[in-house]
Design an enzyme around this catalytic site. Structure first.
Site, PDB file in Angstrom:
ATOM      1  N   HIS A  71     -61.948  35.806  77.694  1.00 28.36           N
ATOM      2  CA  HIS A  71     -63.218  36.165  77.048  1.00 28.36           C
ATOM      3  C   HIS A  71     -64.352  36.182  78.071  1.00 28.36           C
ATOM      4  O   HIS A  71     -64.420  35.344  78.968  1.00 28.36           O
ATOM      5  CB  HIS A  71     -63.534  35.232  75.871  1.00 28.36           C
ATOM      6  N   ASP A 188     -66.077  29.377  82.418  1.00 26.54           N
ATOM      7  CA  ASP A 188     -65.460  29.516  81.096  1.00 26.54           C
ATOM      8  C   ASP A 188     -66.119  30.711  80.426  1.00 26.54           C
ATOM      9  O   ASP A 188     -67.248  30.600  79.942  1.00 26.54           O
ATOM     10  CB  ASP A 188     -65.672  28.236  80.298  1.00 26.54           C
ATOM     11  N   GLU A 222     -65.479  34.821  71.709  1.00 24.19           N
ATOM     12  CA  GLU A 222     -64.656  33.611  71.675  1.00 24.19           C
ATOM     13  C   GLU A 222     -65.489  32.360  71.467  1.00 24.19           C
ATOM     14  O   GLU A 222     -65.078  31.441  70.746  1.00 24.19           O
ATOM     15  CB  GLU A 222     -63.844  33.497  72.966  1.00 24.19           C
ATOM     16  N   GLU A 223     -66.652  32.284  72.110  1.00 23.14           N
ATOM     17  CA  GLU A 223     -67.476  31.076  72.024  1.00 23.14           C
ATOM     18  C   GLU A 223     -67.974  30.802  70.612  1.00 23.14           C
ATOM     19  O   GLU A 223     -68.404  29.687  70.304  1.00 23.14           O
ATOM     20  CB  GLU A 223     -68.661  31.157  72.987  1.00 23.14           C
ATOM     21  N   ASP A 243     -57.638  31.016  79.509  1.00 25.88           N
ATOM     22  CA  ASP A 243     -58.948  30.382  79.399  1.00 25.88           C
ATOM     23  C   ASP A 243     -59.012  29.272  80.439  1.00 25.88           C
ATOM     24  O   ASP A 243     -58.473  29.423  81.529  1.00 25.88           O
ATOM     25  CB  ASP A 243     -59.166  29.883  77.966  1.00 25.88           C
ATOM     26  N   HIS A 323     -68.738  23.691  79.927  1.00 21.20           N
ATOM     27  CA  HIS A 323     -69.946  23.924  79.131  1.00 21.20           C
ATOM     28  C   HIS A 323     -71.185  23.297  79.762  1.00 21.20           C
ATOM     29  O   HIS A 323     -72.176  23.050  79.078  1.00 21.20           O
ATOM     30  CB  HIS A 323     -69.775  23.457  77.685  1.00 21.20           C
TER      31      HIS A 323
END
Length: 351
Positions: A71, A188, A222-223, A243, A323
């Site tokens: 993603h 990510d 995706e998030e 991922d 994150h």
């Protein structure tokens, strides 16, 4: 196994990708970049209605298909409110903590496409003014964006063209170190996106014949939970999300190996596919770790939740401080590339 991997090119591609703002919901520019990157490759590409990029490579077996996803959407924010002092209150896009963006530079993109810069700060930042500068709660009521324009009121900010619903993206602060690390926000999942793009390009340029028709989805939601849950052909047997491996206390993953996920918050991944990936890693001398991610979900788990009858798996490079201020090493990228190359050339053994 001759994979012709050039990890420096992968890292440069990651650098380009993370430098393109793409919070979930505002990803057209980065999807355009991905499409352009593959433009000279003689492969079938199309956009799905959600704006993701779907690439199909025909294989010798067209009755059984594979699908791999990464993603390209990231964490970000939206303007929730224009405050009386002209600053902006934010609403999160994706799951992060306010303290991870405190002090970060950002960009505000208006509906007309104009971009302003700013800084995400606590309103109680100044220790010379606020006694509770260190203790005040980091939340959406105390966090605000200081815009780099002459504005001290809601009216002046609105005159700039800034409105509720405008997207806010975070400065990635990307760096590649001499010691082989790449550190940046949004590894990510732009690290894995770069790996997939380079794999697709290699397959096309070298005329590699895959054993099965294989679809690659560059997903863009995706998030927020539903990036890779559609556009899965009925012939698809195996679905592999590419991922990140999450690092921290109690985790087996690290920044130097490819992570193979056994279980996340959605439950166990398919045991047969996991064993197949582990066997490939052993066979090709690829450094790997099997791990469990307790607060994690992927495009593969989203696809399973959507009711698709598929075998699902998850692999990726190990990403430190997910994150937040993320980092990985070139060896983790290389091991991930090697495993994916071996996987797309391997037989389906899970049915």
């Amino acid at each position: 196994m001759n994979t012709n991997i050039n990890v420096n090119e992968t890292m440069q591609l990651i650098k380009e990708l993370v430098s393109i703002p793409s919070p979930s919901g505002n990803t057209k520019r980065v999807i355009d970049f991905c499409e352009q990157y593959l433009a000279n490759s003689k492969i079938e590409m199309k956009r799905n209605r959600k704006g993701g990029l779907l690439i199909t490579v025909p294989g010798e077996n067209d009755q059984q298909h594979r699908m791999l996803t990464a993603h390209v959407d990231t964490l970000g924010a939206m303007v929730k409110e224009i405050k009386a002092n002209g600053r902006l209150k934010l609403s999160m896009i994706g799951g992060y903590r306010w303290n991870s963006v405190e002090g970060e530079y950002c960009e505000i993109e208006t509906e007309s496409g104009k971009v302003y810069t700013g800084t995400i700060l606590m309103k109680q930042t100044s220790v010379h003014v606020y006694k509770d500068a260190g203790d005040a709660k980091r939340n959406e009521d105390n966090i605000e964006v200081r815009i780099d324009e002459l504005t001290n009121s809601e009216e002046e900010t609105r005159k700039l063209g800034i409105n509720v619903g405008d997207f806010v993206s975070f400065d990635p602060r990307v760096q590649i170190t001499k010691s082989g690390y790449i550190k940046s926000r949004h590894l990510d999942d732009k690290a894995s996106t770069a790996i997939l793009l380079r794999l697709i390009k290699q397959i096309s340029e070298e005329g590699i014949k895959l054993p099965y028709t294989t679809h690659f989805l560059i997903s863009n939601n995706e998030e927020i939970g539903y990036g890779g849950n559609s556009n899965i052909s009925p012939e698809t047997v195996e679905y592999l999300a590419v991922d990140m491996g999450a690092l921290g206390d109690g985790q087996a993953s690290d920044e130097y190996t490819v992570s193979i996920c056994a279980k996340d918050s959605s439950g166990p991944y398919h045991l047969g596919l996991r064993k197949h990936l582990v066997n490939l890693a052993k066979q090709h001398n690829i450094d790997y770790k099997v791990d469990i991610y307790p607060y994690y979900g992927s495009d593969a788990s989203a696809a399973i939740r959507s009711g698709h009858d598929i075998v699902h798996g998850l692999v990726g490079p190990g990403i430190e401080a997910s994150h937040a201020f993320e980092r990985t090493h070139e060896t983790s990228l290389m091991n991930t590339e090697k495993l994916l190359y071996a996987y797309v050339l391997s037989p389906i053994t899970t049915i």
